[in-house]
Scaffold this active site. Structure first.
Site, PDB file in Angstrom:
ATOM      1  N   GLU A 186       0.828  -1.216   0.000  1.00 50.39           N
ATOM      2  CA  GLU A 186       0.000   0.000   0.000  1.00 50.39           C
ATOM      3  C   GLU A 186       0.861   1.264   0.000  1.00 50.39           C
ATOM      4  O   GLU A 186       1.256   1.751   1.054  1.00 50.39           O
ATOM      5  CB  GLU A 186      -0.941   0.006   1.219  1.00 50.39           C
ATOM      6  CG  GLU A 186      -1.839   1.244   1.256  1.00 50.39           C
ATOM      7  CD  GLU A 186      -2.864   1.254   2.399  1.00 50.39           C
ATOM      8  OE1 GLU A 186      -2.891   0.292   3.190  1.00 50.39           O
ATOM      9  OE2 GLU A 186      -3.627   2.228   2.479  1.00 50.39           O
ATOM     10  N   LYS A 202      -2.443  -1.968  -3.166  1.00 46.61           N
ATOM     11  CA  LYS A 202      -3.496  -1.100  -2.613  1.00 46.61           C
ATOM     12  C   LYS A 202      -3.081   0.357  -2.807  1.00 46.61           C
ATOM     13  O   LYS A 202      -2.421   0.949  -1.943  1.00 46.61           O
ATOM     14  CB  LYS A 202      -3.713  -1.433  -1.133  1.00 46.61           C
ATOM     15  CG  LYS A 202      -4.763  -0.557  -0.448  1.00 46.61           C
ATOM     16  CD  LYS A 202      -5.220  -1.164   0.873  1.00 46.61           C
ATOM     17  CE  LYS A 202      -6.139  -0.208   1.625  1.00 46.61           C
ATOM     18  NZ  LYS A 202      -6.814  -0.829   2.762  1.00 46.61           N
TER      19      LYS A 202
HETATM   20  P1  13P Z   1      -9.827   3.892   4.221  1.00 45.35           P
HETATM   21  O1  13P Z   1     -10.567   3.167   3.117  1.00 45.35           O
HETATM   22  O2  13P Z   1     -10.718   4.408   5.301  1.00 45.35           O
HETATM   23  O3  13P Z   1      -8.864   4.899   3.675  1.00 45.35           O
HETATM   24  O4  13P Z   1      -8.942   2.795   4.969  1.00 45.35           O
HETATM   25  C1  13P Z   1      -8.318   1.829   4.217  1.00 45.35           C
HETATM   26  C2  13P Z   1      -7.024   1.479   4.800  1.00 45.35           C
HETATM   27  O5  13P Z   1      -6.824   0.378   5.257  1.00 45.35           O
HETATM   28  C3  13P Z   1      -5.958   2.487   4.751  1.00 45.35           C
HETATM   29  O6  13P Z   1      -4.741   1.915   5.091  1.00 45.35           O
END
Ligand code: 13P
Length: 342
Positions: free
Chosen positions: A177, A222
Site C-alpha cells: 500500500e 493497494k
Molecule cells: P480507508 O478506506 O478508510 O482509507 O482505509 C483503508 C485502509 O486500510 C488504509 O490503510
C-alpha cells in the site's frame, strides 16, 4: 483453502468481492467511536467488529477478506467463537495490519517513513499461526507542489519491498500500500500533480519489489486513486478520476499482479463507489480492480450502530448495502439510482 500465495491473492480479489479494512489501530478507532459517543474499550471494539463479521449476506457475498488489527486477530466473540473463525466461515481470508505506523522522517520536514521491519519475521510467524494469510503495510507519501522528495519515496518503497519479501517467506500475501496521501489531504494541488507523483511512486515501488525478488503473482496492490487536493478549485467527476488512475496504473503495474484493491482515503461513500464503478466500465484490464475500504464500507454502519445492541440489525443492513454497492462497482454494474432504491 489453498495455501499457495497466488491462490490466496486470487481469492482476495475474486469477482465482485473486495476487502473490508477493519484494521483501525486503537487510536484510530477512538476517533471513529468519539464520533458516535462510544467509549473506546476492548469490549466495544469487539462488539462493533463482531457485528460486522456476523453480517452474513455481506460477508458471504461481497467480502473476500478482512484486514484486522492485532487485538482483533486474537479476540473472541461474545459467545467465545474466535473472530477469525467468523471470517473463515464466510469463506473470507483473515489478514493483519503489520506496520507500526508512518513516523516523521528525519531531515524531511512534512514527510514520513513507515516503520515496523525490526522483528517482523518473528511476528509474521505468530500471525500465520493465528490464521492470517495476508498482511498490510501502508506507506504514506506526502504531496504538494514540492513534496514528495525522492528520499522519502525511496525509503518508503524500500521498506514496502522488504516487508513484502518477509511476508511471502512466511506464506502470507502482502498488500503493498503506497498511498499518495488522499487521507485528509488539505492541499490545493491539481489532479495532474497527483498523476505525476503516483506514477513516480509506483515506478519506485515496483523497482524495489523487483530488487527484493518479490513474486508479483502473490501480492495485492493497494494504491490511492488519482485525485486532486481537497482544496483544489477544480474537483473532477468519476470519469476523470478513472481516466487518470487507469492511465497511471496501466503504465506502472505489471500484469502479473492479480489485483488492485483501492483505499477509500476519506472519499464520501458514494464517490468511493462511483469512482471504482467508472474504472470497471473499462473491459480488457490486466488485473482485477476492487475495494479495500475502511471508512467507505463502515461509516454508515458505525453511525447506525451508535454502540447500542438494539441497533445491530440496522447497522448490519447499512454495512450490507455499502458492501453490495461496491461489489456491483467492482463488476462494472453499479448505477447511482440503486442507492435510492435501497
Ligand atoms: P480507508 O478506506 O478508510 O482509507 O482505509 C483503508 C485502509 O486500510 C488504509 O490503510
Amino acid at each position: 483453502m489453498s495455501e499457495r500465495l497466488e491462490d490466496i491473492a486470487e481469492a482476495m480479489v475474486k469477482n465482485g468481492q473486495g476487502l473490508l479494512a477493519a484494521d483501525e489501530s486503537t487510536g484510530t478507532i477512538k476517533k471513529r467511536f468519539d464520533s458516535i459517543g462510544v467509549d473506546n474499550v476492548e469490549e466495544n471494539r469487539r462488539d462493533y467488529r463482531e457485528m460486522l463479521f456476523r453480517s452474513r449476506e455481506a460477508m458471504d457475498n461481497y467480502v473476500s477478506g478482512v484486514i484486522l488489527f492485532e487485538e482483533t486477530l486474537h479476540q473472541k466473540a461474545a459467545d467465545g467463537t474466535p473472530l477469525v473463525d467468523l471470517i473463515r466461515d464466510a469463506d473470507a481470508v483473515p489478514g493483519i495490519k503489520v506496520d507500526k505506523g508512518a513516523q516523521p522522517m528525519p531531515g524531511h520536514a512534512g514527510e514520513t517513513v513507515t516503520e515496523g521491519l525490526d522483528g517482523l519475521r518473528d511476528r509474521l510467524k505468530g500471525y500465520y499461526d493465528a490464521g492470517a494469510r495476508f498482511a498490510k503495510w501502508r506507506a504514506v507519501v506526502s504531496i504538494d507542489e514540492t513534496l514528495p522528495t525522492w528520499g522519502a519515496i525511496r525509503a518508503n518503497a524500500h521498506a514496502l519491498a522488504r516487508y513484502a519479501a518477509l511476508c511471502q517467506e512466511a506464506g502470507i500475501v502482502p498488500i503493498v500500500e503506497p498511498e499518495v496521501q488522499m487521507d485528509g489531504n488539505p492541499g490545493d494541488h491539481s489532479i495532474e500533480r497527483c498523476h505525476q507523483v503516483t506514477a513516480e511512486v509506483l515506478k519506485a515501488v515496483f523497482g524495489e519489489l523487483h530488487e527484493q525478488d518479490v513474486k508479483l503473482e502473490g501480492i495485492v496492490l493497494k494504491p490511492n486513486m488519482v485525485v486532486p487536493g481537497s482544496k483544489c478549485a477544480v474537483q473532477p467527476g468519476s470519469e476523470e478520476v478513472a481516466h487518470h488512475t487507469l492511465s497511471v496504473l496501466r503504465r506502472h503495474v505489471p500484469s502479473a499482479v492479480p489485483g488492485i484493491a483501492f483505499l477509500s482515503g476519506g472519499l464520501s461513500d458514494s464517490d468511493a463507489t462511483a469512482h471504482l464503478a467508472a474504472m470497471n466500465l473499462q473491459k480488457d484490464l490486466p488485473w482485477k480492480l476492487t475495494y479495500s475500504y475502511g471508512r467507505a464500507l463502515q461509516a454508515a454502519a458505525l453511525k447506525a450502530w451508535g454502540g447500542k445492541s438494539e441497533n445491530v440489525a440496522a447497522a448490519q443492513a447499512a454495512f450490507t448495502h455499502r458492501a453490495k454497492m461496491n461489489s456491483l462497482a467492482a463488476q462494472g454494474r453499479y448505477q447511482p439510482d440503486l442507492e435510492a432504491a435501497a
